[in-house]
Design a protein around this motif. Structure first.
Motif, PDB file in Angstrom:
ATOM      1  N   TRP B  33       0.826  -1.217   0.000  1.00 35.13           N
ATOM      2  CA  TRP B  33       0.000   0.000   0.000  1.00 35.13           C
ATOM      3  C   TRP B  33       0.854   1.259   0.000  1.00 35.13           C
ATOM      4  N   ALA B  34       2.056   1.157   0.560  1.00 33.69           N
ATOM      5  CA  ALA B  34       2.991   2.292   0.450  1.00 33.69           C
ATOM      6  C   ALA B  34       3.396   2.446  -1.009  1.00 33.69           C
ATOM      7  N   GLU B  35       3.676   1.318  -1.659  1.00 35.25           N
ATOM      8  CA  GLU B  35       4.048   1.363  -3.084  1.00 35.25           C
ATOM      9  C   GLU B  35       2.915   1.982  -3.895  1.00 35.25           C
ATOM     10  N   TRP B  36       1.706   1.610  -3.557  1.00 42.11           N
ATOM     11  CA  TRP B  36       0.534   2.147  -4.272  1.00 42.11           C
ATOM     12  C   TRP B  36       0.454   3.671  -4.093  1.00 42.11           C
ATOM     13  N   LEU B  37       0.808   4.139  -2.904  1.00 44.33           N
ATOM     14  CA  LEU B  37       0.784   5.590  -2.643  1.00 44.33           C
ATOM     15  C   LEU B  37       1.920   6.315  -3.378  1.00 44.33           C
ATOM     16  N   TYR B  38       2.977   5.591  -3.723  1.00 46.80           N
ATOM     17  CA  TYR B  38       4.066   6.218  -4.484  1.00 46.80           C
ATOM     18  C   TYR B  38       3.602   6.614  -5.895  1.00 46.80           C
ATOM     19  N   ILE B  39       2.577   5.967  -6.410  1.00 49.64           N
ATOM     20  CA  ILE B  39       2.132   6.249  -7.791  1.00 49.64           C
ATOM     21  C   ILE B  39       1.851   7.747  -7.934  1.00 49.64           C
ATOM     22  N   ASP B  40       0.998   8.265  -7.059  1.00 54.02           N
ATOM     23  CA  ASP B  40       0.646   9.694  -7.130  1.00 54.02           C
ATOM     24  C   ASP B  40       1.815  10.581  -6.732  1.00 54.02           C
ATOM     25  N   TYR B  41       2.576  10.113  -5.743  1.00 49.59           N
ATOM     26  CA  TYR B  41       3.723  10.911  -5.280  1.00 49.59           C
ATOM     27  C   TYR B  41       4.719  11.105  -6.423  1.00 49.59           C
ATOM     28  N   PHE B  42       5.028  10.009  -7.114  1.00 48.83           N
ATOM     29  CA  PHE B  42       5.966  10.106  -8.243  1.00 48.83           C
ATOM     30  C   PHE B  42       5.371  10.951  -9.366  1.00 48.83           C
ATOM     31  N   ALA B  43       4.075  10.759  -9.614  1.00 50.33           N
ATOM     32  CA  ALA B  43       3.428  11.521 -10.697  1.00 50.33           C
ATOM     33  C   ALA B  43       3.507  13.022 -10.407  1.00 50.33           C
ATOM     34  N   SER B  44       3.485  13.385  -9.107  1.00 46.40           N
ATOM     35  CA  SER B  44       3.562  14.807  -8.763  1.00 46.40           C
ATOM     36  C   SER B  44       4.985  15.355  -8.954  1.00 46.40           C
TER      37      SER B  44
END
Lengths: 103, 229
Positions: B33-44
């Protein structure tokens, strides 16, 4: 580790988790009232009953004055139904994993 | 509702319960779930989506209590909030909760103690003590209206590499390395991430650094400062 062993280990882990989940939902189900809620009106008062089957017999248990207990009782009965549905779903998944482990 | 949507809904219910009990700011979401949260973080941080994570196969949600002994006002309501949200307490010695086939597991650091299970006094929930969780450095991301603490990608990658040889079950080792490789590939494309990783690696004690580099080399994972064979 050979690929087949890896898959087997993952499936076994899933089976363990499934068993833990079933145990959790069984404990929840068993702590909740079974049957259906029935309300009878006598005079100005409404009385709440729980009706359920015990083998061939149908049992009706008095629970309390409807105004005081009905909402809570209905919520608990619904929770029990949800737990039973979760157990059914988990059992289906368990059979699926067990079949995969036999391959 | 798709299976992934149902999983996401379960995740938001968990976060909501944690926030209501004033606990969310004191825990770190780790694992898939941390990895899943990285999706938006990286996109930003980059132009477009460079990273994807499939949550379709994950059956657990891991919540790490960064300071297991901390007193948190209102935290004693956490179990009630979890139950109200539909989570069902597990029946074994660990303080897990279930929603359908999803298992929420609470974790604590093994620092200064051994393995096993510890009760988190503020919430009255048992947590499994895991090795080296203190390697994870916090990063706060915003999603779904929640301020969520996850590990920095750099510390997450290094931690996963470091614990890989002792990871149980063994079946997770290869799977974790594949995920780390994908995450690292994305990090190479995102400004600042490699610098952060280099800085993190530099801070590691020699023995830990050697172990991390050894695991990376043996699995053809490219870390900064290392020539790829």
């Amino acid at each position: 580790m050979p690929k087949q062993n890896l898959i087997r280990e993952m499936l076994e882990e899933e089976l363990d988790r499934n068993a833990r989940a079933q145990a959790a939902y069984r404990a929840q189900r068993d702590s909740l009232p079974r049957g259906s809620v029935m309300v009878k009106t006598r005079g100005a008062k409404r009385y709440c009953y729980l009706k359920f089957r015990d083998g061939a017999r149908t049992i009706t248990d008095y629970v309390g004055i409807a105004d005081a207990v009905e909402d809570g009782l209905r919520a608990q009965v619904e929770q029990r139904k949800a737990a039973e549905a979760a157990i059914r779903q988990l059992k289906a998944e368990q059979h699926y994993i067990e079949r995969a482990l036999k391959l | 509702m798709s299976e992934n949507t149902a999983r996401e809904e379960t995740f938001w219910k968990l976060l909501n319960a944690l926030e209501k009990a004033n606990v969310l700011q004191h825990v770190m979401i780790v694992g898939t779930w941390a990895e899943w949260l990285y999706i938006d973080y990286f996109a930003s941080l980059a132009d477009g989506e460079l990273y994807k994570v499939d949550i379709g196969k994950t059956h657990d949600m891991d919540v790490f209590f960064r300071n297991a002994m901390m007193e948190i006002e209102g935290a004693d309501r956490l179990q009630t909030y979890l139950k109200e949200a539909g989570f069902v307490p597990g029946q074994d010695f660990r303080g897990t909760f279930f929603m359908g086939g999803i298992e929420v597991e609470f974790l604590a650091s093994q620092l200064g103690t051994g393995p096993g299970v510890v009760e988190i006094p503020s919430v009255g929930i048992k947590a499994e003590r895991l090795k080296e969780l203190d390697m994870l450095e916090p990063l706060v991301v915003l999603k779904g209206g929640f301020m969520i603490t996850v590990p920095t990608p750099a510390s997450y990658v290094v931690h996963k590499l470091y614990i890989n040889p002792t990871r149980r079950p063994k079946s997770k080792r290869a799977q974790n390395l594949r995920k780390i490789d994908v995450l690292l590939n994305a990090m190479y494309e995102i400004p600042g991430q490699m610098n952060a990783l280099e800085a993190y690696l530099e801070k590691l004690p020699e023995a830990k650094l050697e172990q991390v580099r050894k695991v990376a080399r043996e699995n053809s994972i490219a870390l900064p400062g290392e020539e790829q064979i």
